[in-house]
Enzyme design. Structure first.
Site, PDB file in Angstrom:
ATOM      1  N   ASP A 248       0.852  -1.198   0.000  1.00 53.02           N
ATOM      2  CA  ASP A 248       0.000   0.000   0.000  1.00 53.02           C
ATOM      3  C   ASP A 248       0.889   1.250   0.000  1.00 53.02           C
ATOM      4  O   ASP A 248       1.790   1.365   0.837  1.00 53.02           O
ATOM      5  CB  ASP A 248      -0.877  -0.054   1.271  1.00 53.02           C
ATOM      6  CG  ASP A 248      -1.952   0.997   1.285  1.00 53.02           C
ATOM      7  OD1 ASP A 248      -2.390   1.426   0.198  1.00 53.02           O
ATOM      8  OD2 ASP A 248      -2.379   1.387   2.397  1.00 53.02           O
ATOM      9  N   HIS A 249       0.640   2.171  -0.907  1.00 53.12           N
ATOM     10  CA  HIS A 249       1.414   3.423  -1.000  1.00 53.12           C
ATOM     11  C   HIS A 249       2.924   3.175  -1.002  1.00 53.12           C
ATOM     12  O   HIS A 249       3.662   3.726  -0.187  1.00 53.12           O
ATOM     13  CB  HIS A 249       1.055   4.382   0.152  1.00 53.12           C
ATOM     14  CG  HIS A 249      -0.316   4.934   0.013  1.00 53.12           C
ATOM     15  ND1 HIS A 249      -0.643   5.941  -0.865  1.00 53.12           N
ATOM     16  CD2 HIS A 249      -1.474   4.582   0.618  1.00 53.12           C
ATOM     17  CE1 HIS A 249      -1.939   6.192  -0.777  1.00 53.12           C
ATOM     18  NE2 HIS A 249      -2.469   5.374   0.100  1.00 53.12           N
TER      19      HIS A 249
ATOM     20  N   ASN B 162      -8.619   0.893   6.435  1.00 50.54           N
ATOM     21  CA  ASN B 162      -7.576   0.665   7.433  1.00 50.54           C
ATOM     22  C   ASN B 162      -8.013   1.198   8.799  1.00 50.54           C
ATOM     23  O   ASN B 162      -8.153   0.451   9.762  1.00 50.54           O
ATOM     24  CB  ASN B 162      -6.268   1.344   6.980  1.00 50.54           C
ATOM     25  CG  ASN B 162      -5.149   1.163   7.989  1.00 50.54           C
ATOM     26  OD1 ASN B 162      -5.115   0.172   8.700  1.00 50.54           O
ATOM     27  ND2 ASN B 162      -4.256   2.130   8.071  1.00 50.54           N
ATOM     28  N   THR B 163      -8.248   2.505   8.861  1.00 47.19           N
ATOM     29  CA  THR B 163      -8.523   3.149  10.155  1.00 47.19           C
ATOM     30  C   THR B 163      -9.686   2.492  10.903  1.00 47.19           C
ATOM     31  O   THR B 163      -9.628   2.323  12.115  1.00 47.19           O
ATOM     32  CB  THR B 163      -8.812   4.652   9.933  1.00 47.19           C
ATOM     33  OG1 THR B 163      -7.689   5.212   9.240  1.00 47.19           O
ATOM     34  CG2 THR B 163      -9.021   5.382  11.240  1.00 47.19           C
TER      35      THR B 163
ATOM     36  N   HIS C  51      -7.461   9.797   4.027  1.00 43.14           N
ATOM     37  CA  HIS C  51      -7.213   8.694   4.964  1.00 43.14           C
ATOM     38  C   HIS C  51      -7.617   9.130   6.365  1.00 43.14           C
ATOM     39  O   HIS C  51      -7.529  10.304   6.705  1.00 43.14           O
ATOM     40  CB  HIS C  51      -5.721   8.340   4.976  1.00 43.14           C
ATOM     41  CG  HIS C  51      -5.227   7.762   3.689  1.00 43.14           C
ATOM     42  ND1 HIS C  51      -4.239   8.332   2.943  1.00 43.14           N
ATOM     43  CD2 HIS C  51      -5.592   6.633   3.028  1.00 43.14           C
ATOM     44  CE1 HIS C  51      -4.003   7.582   1.865  1.00 43.14           C
ATOM     45  NE2 HIS C  51      -4.814   6.552   1.899  1.00 43.14           N
TER      46      HIS C  51
ATOM     47  N   GLY D  33      -9.114   5.601   1.605  1.00 43.25           N
ATOM     48  CA  GLY D  33      -9.817   6.308   2.680  1.00 43.25           C
ATOM     49  C   GLY D  33     -11.226   5.791   2.894  1.00 43.25           C
ATOM     50  O   GLY D  33     -12.167   6.567   3.097  1.00 43.25           O
TER      51      GLY D  33
HETATM   52  P1  13P Z   1      -8.567   4.592   5.875  1.00 47.66           P
HETATM   53  O1  13P Z   1      -7.467   4.467   6.880  1.00 47.66           O
HETATM   54  O2  13P Z   1      -9.179   5.944   5.873  1.00 47.66           O
HETATM   55  O3  13P Z   1      -9.576   3.515   6.000  1.00 47.66           O
HETATM   56  O4  13P Z   1      -7.871   4.447   4.431  1.00 47.66           O
HETATM   57  C1  13P Z   1      -7.162   3.287   4.120  1.00 47.66           C
HETATM   58  C2  13P Z   1      -6.399   3.441   2.858  1.00 47.66           C
HETATM   59  O5  13P Z   1      -6.788   4.131   1.951  1.00 47.66           O
HETATM   60  C3  13P Z   1      -5.140   2.687   2.741  1.00 47.66           C
HETATM   61  O6  13P Z   1      -4.452   3.009   1.587  1.00 47.66           O
END
Ligand code: 13P
Length: 287
Positions: free
Chosen positions: A84-85, A231-232, A177, A208
């Site tokens: 990721d990224h 993720n969050t 994010h 996000g």
């Molecule tokens: P969030 O943390 O906002 O859910 O986003 C996750 C994300 O885009 C990981 O690349």
């Protein structure tokens, strides 16, 4: 089975649903996501940020853990292990370590340099059968110390990058994010529609995924989003369930201090979040 994300995303695009990318941080997280995907017969993408990779002692550890877990838990749904990224160097490390998919986040480079580096990585990924995600227009918020401004991507730049042969394209459409601020304007569907118009059948990625209202998620999928990153929300539900467990004093009772017991409520909370998202994204039963 560890697979490239290409086929699952093309099926999602054609079937008008999205595959969830859930970021993993440790063994419990990985197990929770894999078991939920298997239970719901959903394809899944395990996202690994560079920070999480470092935390887990390196990408080789991550690949070995995920591959072994797929085998020992008898996971039959398609699973992509995705950086990721990724930075330019991080992409090469993950390719070498056996990831099945990478994201090269060149959004902070001038477009010419983003194009040059993406072109090179597309070639390497094609040779090795890996999927590759590119990003145009930075996604706002903060992730692992990378802070973006949440701009909307330029549809022409999206076309330029999509034409390089990437598997999927993350384009900023006002998404950020982490938690969305109370005054967030929402996703820019005009931008999304303009991008879709330019890039045609390219599966689009929405970063996000935490906190975007359900109607906006569904509209984004209807406009070509085939992968949604979360993720969050898993982090928040994990922390909340763990806090409640500790506050209830259960960690001090009996064998409650056993790390396996201590981490169980949080792990169950991740399973519930992943299930909720897979149902919302429409990927249940699509494996
Ligand atoms: P969030 O943390 O906002 O859910 O986003 C996750 C994300 O885009 C990981 O690349």
């Amino acid at each position: 089975m560890l697979v490239s994300a290409k086929e699952m995303l093309e099926k999602a695009r054609d079937g008008k649903y999205a595959v969830g990318q859930f970021n993993i941080n440790n063994l419990e997280w990985t197990k929770a996501v894999l078991l939920t995907a298997e239970e719901l017969k959903s394809p899944v993408i395990l996202g690994v940020s560079e920070g999480a990779g470092k935390y887990m002692t390196g990408y080789k550890t991550v690949t070995a853990m995920v591959k072994a877990m797929i085998e020992e838990l008898k996971i039959s749904v398609p699973v992509a292990l995705h950086l990721d990224h990724g930075s330019y160097d991080g992409c090469y490390k993950c390719i070498e370590a056996g990831f099945s998919s990478i994201m090269f986040d060149g959004s902070h480079y001038p477009i010419a340099e983003n194009v040059e580096k993406t072109t090179e990585l597309v070639k390497v990924c094609n040779e090795k059968g890996l999927s590759i995600e590119a990003e145009v227009g930075s996604i706002g918020g903060e992730e692992d110390g990378v802070v973006g401004m949440g701009e909307c991507a330029d549809p022409d730049e999206c076309k330029q990058v999509a034409d390089l042969g990437v598997t999927m394209l993350a384009a900023g459409i006002g998404n950020i994010h982490g938690k969305y601020p109370a005054n967030w304007a929402g996703l820019s569907f005009d931008t999304l529609a303009a991008i879709k118009d330019k890039v045609g059948s390219m599966p689009l990625v929405l970063h996000g995924g935490t906190g975007i209202p359900e109607d906006q998620i569904k509209k984004a999928i209807s406009l070509g989003v085939a992968k949604i990153n979360v993720n969050t929300e898993c982090q928040l539900t994990f922390a909340e369930a763990t806090r409640k467990y500790i506050e209830a004093g259960k960690d001090l009772e009996g064998k409650g201090f056993d790390p396996r017991k201590l981490l169980a409520p949080g792990t169950d909370a991740i399973k519930a979040t992943v299930k909720e998202k897979m149902e919302l994204f429409g990927s249940v039963g699509k494996a």
